[in-house]
Design a protein around this motif. Structure first.
Motif, PDB file in Angstrom:
ATOM      1  N   HIS A 111       0.531  -1.065   0.068  1.00 28.49           N
ATOM      2  CA  HIS A 111       0.493   0.164  -0.108  1.00 28.49           C
ATOM      3  C   HIS A 111       1.082   1.446   0.641  1.00 28.49           C
ATOM      4  O   HIS A 111       0.295   1.878   0.086  1.00 28.49           O
ATOM      5  N   ILE A 112       2.289   1.021  -0.087  1.00 31.52           N
ATOM      6  CA  ILE A 112       3.288   2.358   0.578  1.00 31.52           C
ATOM      7  C   ILE A 112       2.810   3.153  -0.770  1.00 31.52           C
ATOM      8  O   ILE A 112       3.204   4.866  -0.529  1.00 31.52           O
ATOM      9  N   LEU A 113       2.100   3.426  -2.245  1.00 31.27           N
ATOM     10  CA  LEU A 113       2.381   4.338  -3.293  1.00 31.27           C
ATOM     11  C   LEU A 113       1.495   4.407  -3.026  1.00 31.27           C
ATOM     12  O   LEU A 113       0.454   5.875  -3.383  1.00 31.27           O
ATOM     13  N   GLY A 114       0.493   4.615  -1.997  1.00 30.55           N
ATOM     14  CA  GLY A 114      -1.157   5.099  -1.491  1.00 30.55           C
ATOM     15  C   GLY A 114      -2.402   4.619  -2.329  1.00 30.55           C
ATOM     16  O   GLY A 114      -2.848   5.192  -2.485  1.00 30.55           O
ATOM     17  N   HIS A 115      -1.871   3.391  -2.589  1.00 32.76           N
ATOM     18  CA  HIS A 115      -3.073   2.799  -3.864  1.00 32.76           C
ATOM     19  C   HIS A 115      -4.349   2.350  -2.693  1.00 32.76           C
ATOM     20  O   HIS A 115      -3.777   1.697  -2.031  1.00 32.76           O
ATOM     21  N   VAL A 116      -5.392   2.602  -3.224  1.00 32.43           N
ATOM     22  CA  VAL A 116      -6.170   1.601  -2.248  1.00 32.43           C
ATOM     23  C   VAL A 116      -6.213  -0.173  -2.002  1.00 32.43           C
ATOM     24  O   VAL A 116      -5.327  -0.843  -3.537  1.00 32.43           O
ATOM     25  N   TRP A 117      -5.997  -1.010  -1.194  1.00 37.84           N
ATOM     26  CA  TRP A 117      -5.906  -1.958  -0.708  1.00 37.84           C
ATOM     27  C   TRP A 117      -6.617  -2.858  -1.208  1.00 37.84           C
ATOM     28  O   TRP A 117      -7.767  -3.129  -0.792  1.00 37.84           O
ATOM     29  N   PRO A 118      -6.676  -3.569  -2.104  1.00 37.62           N
ATOM     30  CA  PRO A 118      -8.153  -4.337  -2.642  1.00 37.62           C
ATOM     31  C   PRO A 118      -8.856  -5.357  -1.567  1.00 37.62           C
ATOM     32  O   PRO A 118      -7.848  -5.742  -1.176  1.00 37.62           O
ATOM     33  N   PRO A 119      -9.942  -5.777  -1.763  1.00 32.74           N
ATOM     34  CA  PRO A 119     -10.213  -6.562  -0.839  1.00 32.74           C
ATOM     35  C   PRO A 119      -9.625  -8.425  -1.927  1.00 32.74           C
ATOM     36  O   PRO A 119      -9.218  -8.729  -2.672  1.00 32.74           O
ATOM     37  N   ALA A 120     -10.139  -9.729  -1.102  1.00 34.72           N
ATOM     38  CA  ALA A 120      -9.325 -10.537  -1.384  1.00 34.72           C
ATOM     39  C   ALA A 120      -9.580 -11.190  -2.586  1.00 34.72           C
ATOM     40  O   ALA A 120      -8.238 -11.712  -3.761  1.00 34.72           O
TER      41      ALA A 120
END
Length: 318
Positions: A111-120
């Motif tokens: 997630h370090i670039l600021g993107h939304v972390w998607p569901p599995a």
């Protein structure tokens, strides 16, 4: 008979230390290497996280063992076209002895670039599309791709190995295991779960290798070994999806009180009982694994390799 490899922990050691451990693993009789691919360690006590592709380059000059990432997430932090270039170069450096282990990743690293972390479910879709892109690039041909998650335009890898890089897929549940069987050249999991191995083989993985790994802490003082595991790797005993969704090392540290030393004692091989070390590896062999990797937690790496060279591997490989 399974093969036995050593699992290099980039979260815990500096690059030169990892290269030296690779040398010791080869000298001890281990047959291959895994190496983790992280941006962060799980907690500050582990304290390291070098760029895995640079370390593999150094390892390729230090030993002749096969090497595999366990595992790379080729979907969010690094575009799959770039991962394909890195993997192809590693395969050339190792004369074809490199495998690319991939998985759907953890927010901790991705997630370090600021993107939304998607569901599995979305992460698995992204992983399957990423595998398709990388396989096309491994041919050395120019490709363009316009998919649901990725665009690639006029991309060609000029430095490629003679054979495409094998891609092994990590899976810890039915959906990911089905993806491994469908899209992978092999299956990676960290539990000796015979049911998952059977699902993989029946779902399309027949004849493909099943690879597993475990962590131990060798030491002559079992209580001290337990304390070492509790200090450095309590995260491996956290339940549920926390390992995939927590975003930073401090969040894992906040949950450390949930993991007791007694839990470590009951769930991790600690100490110098040869039988316990053999039993944990035999559990993978009995579940149908083809390659089994072991990682030593803590600073006593030389003691571990001496112990395995003289007491453990001779019994496993006879």
């Amino acid at each position: 008979m399974p093969e036995y490899g050593y699992f290099l922990a980039t979260e815990e050691f500096r690059p030169a230390e990892l290269v030296e451990q690779a040398r010791m693993a080869e000298q001890a009789g281990f047959q291959s290497l895994w190496i983790s691919d992280h941006y962060h360690p799980w907690n500050d006590a582990q304290g390291e996280s070098p760029f895995v592709w640079s370390v593999i380059g150094a390892i390729s000059e230090a030993v002749s063992l096969p090497v595999e990432t366990a595992v790379t997430c080729p979907t969010v932090r690094i575009h799959p076209a770039v991962v394909a270039q890195a993997a192809a170069t590693c395969a050339v450096l190792t004369n074809g002895r490199f495998r690319l282990g991939v998985g759907s990743g953890e927010a901790l690293n991705e997630h370090i670039l600021g993107h939304v972390w998607p569901p599995a479910s979305v992460r698995l879709e992204m992983l399957e599309e990423a595998i398709l892109i990388m396989r096309r690039l491994f041919t050395g041909e120019e490709i363009s791709h316009y998919g649901s998650h990725y665009r690639v335009e006029n991309a060609r890898l000029y430095t490629v190995p003679d054979e495409p890089v094998p891609i092994d897929v990590s899976g810890f549940g039915p959906e990911a295991t089905a993806l491994a069987a469908r899209a992978g050249d092999g299956y990676i999991t960290m539990m000796p779960d015979e049911e998952m191995v059977t699902q993989f083989r029946k779902g399309g993985g027949h004849g493909k290798p099943v690879l597993g790994g475990t962590k131990v802490c060798y030491g002559t003082d079992r209580d001290e070994a337990v304390r070492t595991v509790h200090r450095l790797w309590p995260n491996q005993l956290l339940p549920g999806e926390m390992g995939q969704i927590l975003p930073s090392p401090r969040h894992f540290e906040q949950l450390q009180p949930l993991v007791t030393e007694q839990m470590v004692r009951e769930n991790t091989v600690c100490g110098d009982d040869v039988g316990e070390h053999i039993d944990v590896l035999n559990a993978f062999a009995e579940a149908g694994f083809d390659r089994i990797y072991v990682n030593q937690i803590g600073p006593d790496q030389r003691g571990f390799f001496d112990f395995y060279r003289t007491n453990v591997l001779p019994q496993l490989l006879r």
